[in-house]
Design a protein around this motif. Structure first.
Motif, PDB file in Angstrom:
ATOM      1  N   CYS A  84      32.553  43.626  43.891  1.00 30.16           N
ATOM      2  CA  CYS A  84      33.332  42.501  44.389  1.00 30.16           C
ATOM      3  C   CYS A  84      34.594  43.019  45.060  1.00 30.16           C
ATOM      4  O   CYS A  84      35.296  43.877  44.517  1.00 30.16           O
ATOM      5  CB  CYS A  84      33.688  41.595  43.210  1.00 30.16           C
ATOM      6  SG  CYS A  84      34.818  40.280  43.659  1.00 30.16           S
ATOM      7  N   GLU A  86      37.309  41.521  45.496  1.00 27.02           N
ATOM      8  CA  GLU A  86      38.520  41.033  44.834  1.00 27.02           C
ATOM      9  C   GLU A  86      38.758  41.748  43.505  1.00 27.02           C
ATOM     10  O   GLU A  86      39.779  42.393  43.311  1.00 27.02           O
ATOM     11  CB  GLU A  86      38.422  39.523  44.593  1.00 27.02           C
ATOM     12  CG  GLU A  86      38.701  38.670  45.820  1.00 27.02           C
ATOM     13  CD  GLU A  86      40.134  38.830  46.342  1.00 27.02           C
ATOM     14  OE1 GLU A  86      41.062  38.929  45.516  1.00 27.02           O
ATOM     15  OE2 GLU A  86      40.296  38.878  47.567  1.00 27.02           O
ATOM     16  N   CYS A  87      37.810  41.605  42.583  1.00 22.72           N
ATOM     17  CA  CYS A  87      38.026  42.131  41.224  1.00 22.72           C
ATOM     18  C   CYS A  87      37.346  43.479  41.009  1.00 22.72           C
ATOM     19  O   CYS A  87      37.522  44.089  39.962  1.00 22.72           O
ATOM     20  CB  CYS A  87      37.568  41.106  40.185  1.00 22.72           C
ATOM     21  SG  CYS A  87      35.778  40.845  40.176  1.00 22.72           S
ATOM     22  N   CYS A 105      32.025  38.418  43.805  1.00 16.80           N
ATOM     23  CA  CYS A 105      31.233  37.953  42.678  1.00 16.80           C
ATOM     24  C   CYS A 105      31.320  36.423  42.632  1.00 16.80           C
ATOM     25  O   CYS A 105      32.133  35.818  43.349  1.00 16.80           O
ATOM     26  CB  CYS A 105      31.717  38.580  41.371  1.00 16.80           C
ATOM     27  SG  CYS A 105      33.342  38.010  40.834  1.00 16.80           S
ATOM     28  N   CYS A 108      34.922  35.047  41.807  1.00 12.83           N
ATOM     29  CA  CYS A 108      35.919  35.174  42.877  1.00 12.83           C
ATOM     30  C   CYS A 108      35.552  34.282  44.064  1.00 12.83           C
ATOM     31  O   CYS A 108      36.423  33.709  44.708  1.00 12.83           O
ATOM     32  CB  CYS A 108      36.060  36.621  43.308  1.00 12.83           C
ATOM     33  SG  CYS A 108      36.762  37.662  42.029  1.00 12.83           S
TER      34      CYS A 108
HETATM   35 ZN   LIG Z   1      35.129  39.207  41.661  1.00 12.30          ZN
END
Ligand SMILES: [Zn+2]
Length: 114
Positions: A84, A86-87, A105, A108
């Motif tokens: 992902c 973002e995370c 994901c 997110c």
């Molecule tokens: Zn994520």
């Protein structure tokens, strides 16, 4: 993602791209300019223009998806692929199979949608 999953995903992406290619060709055929002197009635012409713009939208959508899938296929061997953005958690394999072009994901993606 292990190599086996990567191979399954690569094959899946290639098959999807092949199917999209056929769609794109069909949409291109449907979005050819309508000749002004074509012997069709006025209503038929308006219908033809209406479905042309629908097909043009579908064509753009299919082309965009193909571009994203080709990018996903190219990035498949990147160590970051399937993480992902973002995370940085791994994106579940099932999600990648459903949407190989996804780089978020589920959590997110939902956060971004709100
Ligand atoms: Zn994520």
């Amino acid at each position: 993602m292990d190599d086996k999953q990567k191979n399954i995903l690569a094959r899946h992406i290639r098959e999807t791209i092949a199917a999209l290619k056929e769609d794109i060709e069909a949409y291109r055929e449907l979005t050819k300019p309508i000749a002004p002197d074509a012997a069709i009635g006025r209503l038929t012409r308006m219908e033809a223009i209406g479905s042309k713009s629908i097909n043009e939208a579908a064509l753009r959508k299919a082309e965009g998806k193909r571009t994203r899938l080709e990018r996903a296929l190219r990035d498949l061997d990147d160590p970051d692929f399937g993480l992902c953005r973002e995370c940085e958690e791994p994106i579940p394999f099932a999600r990648l199979m459903a949407m190989p072009e996804s780089d978020l994901c589920v959590r997110c993606a939902e956060e971004q949608a709100h």
